[in-house]
Write a protein that holds these residues in place. Structure first.
Motif, PDB file in Angstrom:
ATOM      1  N   THR A 102       0.830  -1.205   0.000  1.00  0.00           N
ATOM      2  CA  THR A 102       0.000   0.000   0.000  1.00  0.00           C
ATOM      3  C   THR A 102       0.867   1.259   0.000  1.00  0.00           C
ATOM      4  OG1 THR A 102      -0.077   0.193   2.420  1.00  0.00           O
ATOM      5  CG2 THR A 102      -1.707  -1.259   1.373  1.00  0.00           C
ATOM      6  N   TRP A 103       0.257   2.383  -0.345  1.00  0.00           N
ATOM      7  CA  TRP A 103       0.997   3.643  -0.338  1.00  0.00           C
ATOM      8  C   TRP A 103       1.458   4.005   1.066  1.00  0.00           C
ATOM      9  CZ3 TRP A 103       4.032   6.487  -2.855  1.00  0.00           C
ATOM     10  CH2 TRP A 103       4.283   7.804  -2.484  1.00  0.00           C
ATOM     11  N   TYR A 157       3.210   5.175  -9.180  1.00  0.00           N
ATOM     12  CA  TYR A 157       2.242   5.484  -8.135  1.00  0.00           C
ATOM     13  C   TYR A 157       1.768   6.930  -8.271  1.00  0.00           C
ATOM     14  CZ  TYR A 157       4.283   1.306  -5.997  1.00  0.00           C
ATOM     15  OH  TYR A 157       4.742   0.043  -5.764  1.00  0.00           O
ATOM     16  N   GLU A 183       0.231   8.671  -6.126  1.00  0.00           N
ATOM     17  CA  GLU A 183       0.511   9.360  -4.864  1.00  0.00           C
ATOM     18  C   GLU A 183       1.953   9.864  -4.820  1.00  0.00           C
ATOM     19  OE1 GLU A 183      -2.264   5.832  -3.909  1.00  0.00           O
ATOM     20  OE2 GLU A 183      -0.489   6.213  -5.152  1.00  0.00           O
ATOM     21  N   ALA A 184       2.870   9.097  -5.421  1.00  0.00           N
ATOM     22  CA  ALA A 184       4.274   9.518  -5.469  1.00  0.00           C
ATOM     23  C   ALA A 184       4.433  10.752  -6.347  1.00  0.00           C
ATOM     24  CB  ALA A 184       5.151   8.383  -5.984  1.00  0.00           C
TER      25      ALA A 184
END
Length: 305
Positions: free
Chosen positions: A239-240, A276, A278-279
């Motif tokens: 997961t993130w 990702y 989120e990244a």
């Protein structure tokens, strides 16, 4: 993987990935036996039984063209605890090749044989010696000659990056070109190049005939890629939030200069942003930050959201 898979990155990746073993950045050997502190800089895992904190063995990798010095340094590395000696004939960097190191030696199969044999003869029989090569330097004229040279010199296995130096890292990797090598050699041949996910891994195995794979940049971009391959899973397993924990662990690693730590983290985050979302969002927030404490604050804030 010079400047990328350093001890801190190895610690992070082996804590979450599923690796049989990993390899140091190459240690350049010229005209001397390197002192202990150089080995402990490149491979502090030597102080931990030759393994990362997660228990993954770390092989010491050499690059050079002097058989006597390579042999002498291999003996030194083994004395310090290296479980395996790996030899680099794959580096495509211009500076390295200009000084007759890495992939440029693939135009001289007899020299490749001499270097591997010198190391193999020098270290104890129970210590494996391995090598990595590309399909060739500017062309593929000596592909099989180099593979046989490495095998005949006593290497335990061979990793092949499925491109020439001239082809660099530009896709595609020519996995099918590994099959003749796999069929010609008795030692194990490990495939490498453009293996970014589970689907790539399976296709590479099919085209190359190689069962074993070496993962490079993909392990940094997608830290759980080896688990996905082993479990035949196309979606990320981590997961993130777990990735954020890994990033904090990375930042807690020791570097002499804060700017180096900041730069290394941004390099890694930039690579993860390709996979990702989120990244990518976090990258946009930290890309202009120069203070390590500010980046740490951003990560702490992200952990609580």
């Amino acid at each position: 993987m010079e400047g990328l898979t350093d001890p801190i990155m190895r610690d992070v990746l082996t804590s979450v990935g599923s690796f049989d073993w990993c390899v140091t950045e190459f240690i350049r050997v010229t005209n001397s036996i390197l002192p202990d502190h150089v080995y402990h800089h490149y491979c502090p895992e030597l102080l931990n039984g030759g393994k990362t904190a997660a228990g993954t063995p770390v092989h010491v990798q050499f690059l050079g063209n002097d058989p006597e010095m390579l042999a002498a340094n291999a003996i030194k590395a083994v004395q310090l605890g290296a479980p395996v000696i790996d030899m680099n004939f794959g580096c495509p960097a211009k500076t390295v090749n200009k000084h007759r190191g890495g992939s440029v030696l693939l135009d001289e199969p007899e020299v490749v044989h001499e270097l591997v044999k010198a190391v193999r003869d020098a270290v104890p029989a129970h210590i494996p010696v391995s090598a990595k090569m590309r399909l060739g330097y500017m062309d593929r004229n000596f592909t099989l000659e180099n593979a046989h040279a490495i095998e005949d010199a006593g290497a335990s296995w061979l990793t092949v990056h499925a491109r020439t130096k001239a082809e660099g890292y530009t896709p595609p990797a020519f996995w099918d070109q590994l099959k003749p090598i796999r069929e010609a050699l008795k030692i194990n041949v490990i495939a490498n190049g453009e293996i970014w996910n589970n689907a790539d891994a399976k296709q590479c195995q099919l085209e190359s005939g190689c069962e074993d794979l070496m993962i490079g940049r993909a392990a940094v971009t997608t830290p759980d890629v080896t688990q996905c391959i082993r479990q035949n899973c196309d979606d990320p397993l981590i997961t993130w939030q777990e990735l954020l924990d890994l990033q904090v662990r990375f930042l807690n690693g020791s570097y002499k200069k804060e700017m180096n730590m900041v730069g290394r983290y941004k390099q890694w985050l930039g690579m993860m942003s390709k996979h990702y979302p989120e990244a990518k969002a976090l990258w946009d927030e930290v890309k202009r930050i120069k203070a390590l404490t500010e980046i740490e604050d951003k990560l702490k804030a992200a952990q609580t959201t």
